[in-house]
Design an enzyme around this catalytic site. Structure first.
Site, PDB file in Angstrom:
ATOM      1  N   ASP A 163      37.229  46.124  43.162  1.00 24.89           N
ATOM      2  CA  ASP A 163      38.211  45.447  42.311  1.00 24.89           C
ATOM      3  C   ASP A 163      39.537  46.217  42.359  1.00 24.89           C
ATOM      4  OD1 ASP A 163      37.818  43.344  39.649  1.00 24.89           O
ATOM      5  OD2 ASP A 163      39.631  44.576  39.745  1.00 24.89           O
ATOM      6  N   ILE A 164      40.626  45.475  42.390  1.00 20.12           N
ATOM      7  CA  ILE A 164      41.951  46.104  42.503  1.00 20.12           C
ATOM      8  C   ILE A 164      42.357  46.800  41.196  1.00 20.12           C
ATOM      9  CG2 ILE A 164      43.455  44.168  41.815  1.00 20.12           C
ATOM     10  CD1 ILE A 164      45.043  44.738  44.441  1.00 20.12           C
ATOM     11  N   ASN A 177      31.882  36.333  34.503  1.00 23.30           N
ATOM     12  CA  ASN A 177      32.754  35.684  33.527  1.00 23.30           C
ATOM     13  C   ASN A 177      32.888  34.207  33.896  1.00 23.30           C
ATOM     14  OD1 ASN A 177      33.238  38.151  32.236  1.00 23.30           O
ATOM     15  ND2 ASN A 177      34.927  38.643  33.625  1.00 23.30           N
ATOM     16  N   GLY A 227      36.568  34.905  30.066  1.00 23.50           N
ATOM     17  CA  GLY A 227      37.511  35.860  30.653  1.00 23.50           C
ATOM     18  C   GLY A 227      37.705  35.681  32.148  1.00 23.50           C
ATOM     19  N   HIS A 287      32.090  35.116  41.040  1.00 24.98           N
ATOM     20  CA  HIS A 287      31.985  36.534  41.397  1.00 24.98           C
ATOM     21  C   HIS A 287      31.187  37.262  40.333  1.00 24.98           C
ATOM     22  CE1 HIS A 287      35.743  35.779  39.214  1.00 24.98           C
ATOM     23  NE2 HIS A 287      35.580  36.970  38.635  1.00 24.98           N
ATOM     24  N   HIS A 333      30.734  40.957  38.740  1.00 29.40           N
ATOM     25  CA  HIS A 333      31.301  42.311  38.644  1.00 29.40           C
ATOM     26  C   HIS A 333      30.141  43.310  38.641  1.00 29.40           C
ATOM     27  CE1 HIS A 333      35.436  41.158  37.156  1.00 29.40           C
ATOM     28  NE2 HIS A 333      34.778  40.059  36.817  1.00 29.40           N
TER      29      HIS A 333
HETATM   30  P1  5GP Z   1      37.540  37.672  36.440  1.00 28.03           P
HETATM   31  O1  5GP Z   1      38.568  38.079  35.412  1.00 28.03           O
HETATM   32  O2  5GP Z   1      37.872  36.304  37.022  1.00 28.03           O
HETATM   33  O3  5GP Z   1      36.135  37.770  35.986  1.00 28.03           O
HETATM   34  O4  5GP Z   1      37.659  38.739  37.594  1.00 28.03           O
HETATM   35  C1  5GP Z   1      38.633  38.696  38.587  1.00 28.03           C
HETATM   36  C2  5GP Z   1      38.799  40.095  39.080  1.00 28.03           C
HETATM   37  O5  5GP Z   1      39.555  40.062  40.285  1.00 28.03           O
HETATM   38  C3  5GP Z   1      39.566  41.030  38.126  1.00 28.03           C
HETATM   39  O6  5GP Z   1      38.739  42.100  37.715  1.00 28.03           O
HETATM   40  C4  5GP Z   1      40.760  41.486  38.940  1.00 28.03           C
HETATM   41  O7  5GP Z   1      41.108  42.835  38.722  1.00 28.03           O
HETATM   42  C5  5GP Z   1      40.311  41.237  40.361  1.00 28.03           C
HETATM   43  N1  5GP Z   1      41.406  40.990  41.292  1.00 28.03           N
HETATM   44  C6  5GP Z   1      42.496  40.220  41.058  1.00 28.03           C
HETATM   45  N2  5GP Z   1      43.299  40.212  42.141  1.00 28.03           N
HETATM   46  C7  5GP Z   1      42.671  40.992  43.071  1.00 28.03           C
HETATM   47  C8  5GP Z   1      43.028  41.356  44.418  1.00 28.03           C
HETATM   48  O8  5GP Z   1      44.033  40.957  44.990  1.00 28.03           O
HETATM   49  N3  5GP Z   1      42.152  42.164  45.073  1.00 28.03           N
HETATM   50  C9  5GP Z   1      41.004  42.626  44.482  1.00 28.03           C
HETATM   51  N4  5GP Z   1      40.220  43.418  45.208  1.00 28.03           N
HETATM   52  N5  5GP Z   1      40.657  42.297  43.222  1.00 28.03           N
HETATM   53  C10 5GP Z   1      41.479  41.483  42.526  1.00 28.03           C
END
Ligand code: 5GP
Length: 114
Positions: free
Chosen positions: A30-31, A87, A93, A100, A102
Site C-alpha cells: 500500500d502506498i 472495506n 471506507g 482488495h 488489506h
Molecule cells: P480502500 O480504502 O479502498 O479499502 O483501500 C484502498 C487503498 O489503496 C488505500 O489503503 C490506499 O492507501 C491505497 N492506494 C491508493 N492509491 C494507491 C497507489 O497508487 N498505489 C498503491 N500501492 N496503493 C494505493
C-alpha cells in the site's frame, strides 16, 4: 466505465511494489501504509467490491484469501499474527472500487477499528 487505479497496476501502467503474483491474484504494498507491513491483495478479475461478487467467484475468493495468508507467511507475519480487512462501500471506507484485501501486520492491532 473507466479503469481503476488497481487495473492500471495490474497492467503495469502505474508502478507498484509487487510482492506476489500468479495468474489470478496480485499483491503489492500500500502506498500509505497503516502498519509496518501493509499489502493489498487483489483479484486480477474486475470485481468492484465483495458485495458484487457472485457464486462464479467462489474459487477466486478462496484463492484471494489463501494468497493473503501465503504473502503474510512469506513476509514473516505468521507467528506474530496479522489482520485481513475488506472495506465495502462508503461506510466500509472503500476508496478504490476494485476488490482488495488489506494485509496489515508488524504491530499489534486494536479492536474495534475506527
Ligand atoms: P480502500 O480504502 O479502498 O479499502 O483501500 C484502498 C487503498 O489503496 C488505500 O489503503 C490506499 O492507501 C491505497 N492506494 C491508493 N492509491 C494507491 C497507489 O497508487 N498505489 C498503491 N500501492 N496503493 C494505493
Amino acid at each position: 466505465m473507466s479503469r481503476t487505479l488497481f487495473e492500471k497496476i495490474i497492467a503495469r501502467e502505474i508502478p507498484a511494489d509487487i510482492v506476489f503474483e500468479d495468474d489470478a491474484v496480485l499483491a503489492f504494498r500500500d502506498i500509505h501504509p497503516q502498519a509496518p507491513t501493509h499489502v493489498l491483495v487483489i483479484p486480477k478479475k474486475v470485481i468492484p467490491r465483495i458485495a458484487e461478487a457472485g457464486s462464479a467467484d467462489q474459487d477466486l475468493l478462496g484463492r484471494l484469501l489463501l494468497s493473503a495468508a501465503q504473502v503474510a507467511e512469506r513476509l514473516g507475519l505468521k507467528s506474530g499474527g496479522y489482520r485481513l480487512v475488506i472495506n465495502n462501500g462508503p461506510h466500509g471506507g472503500e476508496t478504490v472500487p476494485h476488490l482488495h484485501c488489506h494485509l496489515l501486520g508488524g504491530r499489534p492491532m486494536t479492536w474495534p477499528p475506527g
